[in-house]
Design an enzyme around this catalytic site. Structure first.
Site, PDB file in Angstrom:
ATOM      1  N   GLU A 139       0.847  -1.209  -0.011  1.00  0.00           N
ATOM      2  CA  GLU A 139      -0.034   0.121  -0.020  1.00  0.00           C
ATOM      3  C   GLU A 139       0.728   1.191   0.183  1.00  0.00           C
ATOM      4  OE1 GLU A 139      -3.158  -0.040  -0.702  1.00  0.00           O
ATOM      5  OE2 GLU A 139      -3.392  -2.342  -0.339  1.00  0.00           O
ATOM      6  N   CYS A 149       9.371  -2.010 -10.424  1.00  0.00           N
ATOM      7  CA  CYS A 149       8.846  -1.359  -9.212  1.00  0.00           C
ATOM      8  C   CYS A 149      10.071  -0.780  -8.402  1.00  0.00           C
ATOM      9  CB  CYS A 149       7.877  -2.335  -8.432  1.00  0.00           C
ATOM     10  SG  CYS A 149       6.634  -2.911  -9.314  1.00  0.00           S
TER      11      CYS A 149
END
Ligand SMILES: [Zn+2]
Ligand SMILES: [Zn+2]
Length: 304
Positions: A220, A257
């Protein structure tokens, strides 16, 4: 009959259009982008080599079998104009506990250290617990707390120097009438989210519950850094429909990422990996620490 056949064909076309194809090695390299002008340590960090697996073919109820996501390459991430961490004085990650945490719940100090290693060198502040009062504007349903009301209250409290405020609770959450429960909700434009550990199985296996909390909170926080779900590699940023899918996901970021958080955080790759190794060993995740130790070694570039 003809109508039925048309309906069937329309549905079939829709299903086929959704069907996810695992990206090829070439697609994955393209998603990372050119490494041509990078320093040797960054080249080593973002070169997929053999240390990163392709995203597995999704099973029936897995995220990519039910969500038609297109992913986000490193170049697309740059074009999305993500918030640069530290800009406008927003230089901290805040961890905000909500309600009580029992003895066997994931420890907040541990989650703070984990986030500090994961998003090194951004500092993490652990806020004083927010106690839920029955008189507040936050609706409840038995033991469950309405996450929409909770987020409305939390977004007013996001500190001016917060890059993001992650609230965590042991209360079970539901987003509104008609919903059974929700693991968490976030409003990234408002720089906050709230996540519940109520269904992580702290009674059955506190260590697994902690690992789940670590995975969810870093996934998150990754979104808060502008990273969309990853469809290229088997990666912490893969979408997840269930705890089972979260359990199967690795704890690490893939090269795509990793390059995205590096754009904002500018860490030294082997230094960051080593911090994660230290954290994992200290907290009894010996098995999980091995991959990070291997990567710390490979990204350590010595100048001869
Ligand atoms: Zn996500
Ligand atoms: Zn990824």
């Amino acid at each position: 009959m003809k109508k039925l056949l048309t309906l069937f064909l329309t549905l079939l076309t829709a299903v086929l259009a959704w069907a996810f194809t695992v990206p090829t090695e070439e697609d994955r390299a393209k998603a990372v982008g050119s490494l041509l002008h990078l320093t040797p340590d960054l080249k080593a960090a973002f070169d997929p080599g053999d240390d990163f697996r392709a995203i597995p073919e999704p099973g029936g109820f897995d995220w990519l079998a039910t969500h038609g996501e297109e992913g986000q390459t490193y170049q697309e991430f740059l074009r999305s104009n993500p918030n640069r961490p530290g800009a406008r004085g927003r230089k901290f990650i805040y961890l905000q506990p909500v309600g009580e945490f029992p003895e066997n719940a994931p420890r907040l100090e541990t989650l703070k250290s984990y986030l500090e290693a994961y998003f090194h060198p951004m500092p993490v502040k652990l806020s004083k617990p927010l106690i839920l009062k029955p008189t507040s504007k936050i609706q409840t349903r038995g033991e469950q707390v309405n996450s929409t009301d909770l987020l409305n209250a939390l977004q007013m409290r996001v500190p001016a120097d917060a890059h993001v405020m992650m609230a965590v609770t042991m209360k079970d959450l539901y987003p509104g009438p008609g919903w059974n429960f929700v693991f968490g909700v976030a409003r990234l434009k408002r720089r906050c989210g709230v996540f519940s550990f109520a269904r992580y199985g702290i009674e059955e296996d506190p260590k697994l519950a902690l690992l789940r909390a670590m995975k969810v909170i870093s996934h998150e926080t990754g979104h808060a850094f502008g990273i969309k779900h990853c469809i290229h590699f088997h990666c912490l940023m893969n979408g997840s429909n269930s705890l089972g899918e979260t359990d199967r996901a690795p704890l690490h970021f893939c090269p795509v990422c990793l390059r995205k958080i590096h754009w904002g955080l500018k860490f030294q790759p082997s230094g960051r990996y080593q911090k994660l190794v230290d954290f994992l060993k200290k907290n009894g995740f010996e098995e999980e620490s091995k991959w990070f130790a291997m990567r710390a070694g490979k990204t350590k570039v010595t100048i001869e």
